[in-house]
Design a protein around this motif. Structure first.
Motif, short mmCIF file in Angstrom:
data_model
loop_
_atom_site.label_atom_id
_atom_site.label_comp_id
_atom_site.label_asym_id
_atom_site.label_seq_id
_atom_site.Cartn_x
_atom_site.Cartn_y
_atom_site.Cartn_z
N THR A 16 0.83 -1.20 0.00
CA THR A 16 0.00 0.00 0.00
C THR A 16 0.87 1.25 0.00
O THR A 16 0.64 2.19 -0.78
N LEU A 17 1.86 1.26 0.87
CA LEU A 17 2.80 2.39 0.92
C LEU A 17 3.48 2.59 -0.43
O LEU A 17 3.62 3.72 -0.91
N ALA A 18 3.91 1.50 -1.05
CA ALA A 18 4.62 1.58 -2.32
C ALA A 18 3.74 2.21 -3.40
O ALA A 18 4.22 3.02 -4.21
N GLY A 19 2.46 1.85 -3.41
CA GLY A 19 1.55 2.45 -4.37
C GLY A 19 1.36 3.94 -4.13
O GLY A 19 1.24 4.73 -5.08
N TRP A 20 1.35 4.34 -2.88
CA TRP A 20 1.18 5.75 -2.54
C TRP A 20 2.36 6.60 -3.02
O TRP A 20 2.18 7.69 -3.54
N VAL A 21 3.58 6.12 -2.78
CA VAL A 21 4.76 6.95 -3.03
C VAL A 21 5.25 6.86 -4.47
O VAL A 21 6.08 7.69 -4.89
N HIS A 22 4.77 5.92 -5.24
CA HIS A 22 5.26 5.69 -6.60
C HIS A 22 5.18 6.97 -7.44
O HIS A 22 4.11 7.55 -7.62
N GLY A 23 6.34 7.42 -7.92
CA GLY A 23 6.39 8.56 -8.81
C GLY A 23 6.15 9.92 -8.16
O GLY A 23 6.05 10.93 -8.85
N ALA A 134 0.61 11.31 5.92
CA ALA A 134 0.75 12.71 6.32
C ALA A 134 1.47 13.52 5.25
O ALA A 134 1.12 14.67 4.97
N ALA A 135 2.49 12.93 4.64
CA ALA A 135 3.27 13.65 3.63
C ALA A 135 2.47 13.89 2.36
O ALA A 135 2.66 14.91 1.68
N LEU A 136 1.58 12.96 2.03
CA LEU A 136 0.87 13.01 0.76
C LEU A 136 -0.57 13.48 0.89
O LEU A 136 -1.29 13.56 -0.11
N GLY A 137 -0.99 13.78 2.11
CA GLY A 137 -2.35 14.25 2.32
C GLY A 137 -3.40 13.18 2.10
O GLY A 137 -4.50 13.46 1.62
N LEU A 138 -3.07 11.94 2.47
CA LEU A 138 -3.98 10.82 2.28
C LEU A 138 -4.56 10.37 3.61
O LEU A 138 -3.92 10.51 4.65
N PRO A 139 -5.77 9.82 3.60
CA PRO A 139 -6.34 9.30 4.86
C PRO A 139 -5.61 8.05 5.30
O PRO A 139 -5.13 7.26 4.48
#
Length: 259
Positions: A16-23, A134-139
């Motif tokens: 899940t984390l990997a999908g969030w930070v990708h690119g 927190a860094a990406l503004g995601l729930p």
């Protein structure tokens, strides 16, 4: 939770984390880890998983060799997803090759070995996914049972003999004369009593009266105890007792927060 269940959760949380930070922007700040960028967070998560995979998979009884073989995360955020899913898969494979009683070094001071590291990787994945949110503004959401397991990891690690000995600042701040803090998850089975003694913090799993009680949903309790969300911004948690005790506790929970 058993070792295999911890590692299954590590893979799920990391994917899940990997999908969030990708690119994403490598220079994006991580508010919950004030000195880190998103690149630092990705590097920490993946490098830690790879180091633990080496410790466990190669049955290391001292850590220097694993530390010396540190491999940084790719500089290109477009490669982060594959890198993180790969480090989680390496960890899962390493744990599948051992049993819980396989001798492996760990910093707890209790020779906890394989069970320590399986739980530790799980706790890392849960808390650092909150950092990414927190860094990406995601729930951020975490099932109550998993949040309870992550709280258990956080509290047990910070009250371990190894942590007390290796973090004299924490030890000095937490020395006491029997002051008690009770943490109570209300949506899953999880209660802890921390008692501040002169030479250690004693952690018990019990329901009892304490000098301060903090109770509420497990995920919110995890975020507050790990300093990923201010207590003042978490109205779902109820406080009963001496507020200064929990404020002091949280103030010194600066482990792996990049500050």
């Amino acid at each position: 939770m058993e070792t295999s269940a911890y590692l299954n959760a590590v893979v799920e949380q990391t994917n899940t984390l990997a999908g969030w930070v990708h690119g994403r922007d490598a220079t994006a700040p991580v508010p919950t880890c004030p000195k880190w960028t998103l690149a630092d967070l990705v590097d920490h998560v993946g490098a830690t998983q790879r180091m633990v995979a080496m410790l466990v998979g190669e049955r290391m009884t001292e850590p220097d060799s694993a530390y010396a073989r540190y491999v940084p995360a790719p500089g290109d955020p477009a490669q982060w997803r594959d890198w993180l899913t790969g480090t989680a898969a390496e960890a899962e494979q390493a744990f599948a090759s051992v049993t819980d009683d396989t001798p492996v070094w760990d910093p707890s001071g209790a020779a906890a070995g394989v069970p320590f590291w399986s739980r530790r990787l799980f706790g890392e994945a849960c808390v650092h996914r909150a950092d990414a949110a927190a860094a990406l503004g995601l729930p951020y959401e975490l099932a109550p049972e998993l949040a309870v397991a992550a709280i258990e990891d956080w509290l047990d690690t910070l009250t371990s003999r190894g942590y007390w000995e290796n973090r004299p600042d924490f030890a000095d701040a937490m020395r006491g004369s029997g002051q008690t803090l009770h943490f109570h998850a209300t949506d899953a089975s999880g209660e802890w009593l921390a008692r501040r003694e002169p030479d250690r913090v004693v952690l018990e799993r019990t329901h009892t009266k304490a000098d301060i009680t903090v109770r509420g949903p497990a995920a919110d309790l995890l975020l507050v105890l790990s300093r990923r969300r201010p207590l003042s911004a978490t109205p779902t948690l109820e406080l009963h007792g001496d507020r200064t005790l929990i404020d002091r506790w949280i103030e010194h929970m600066d482990w792996v927060t990049g500050d």
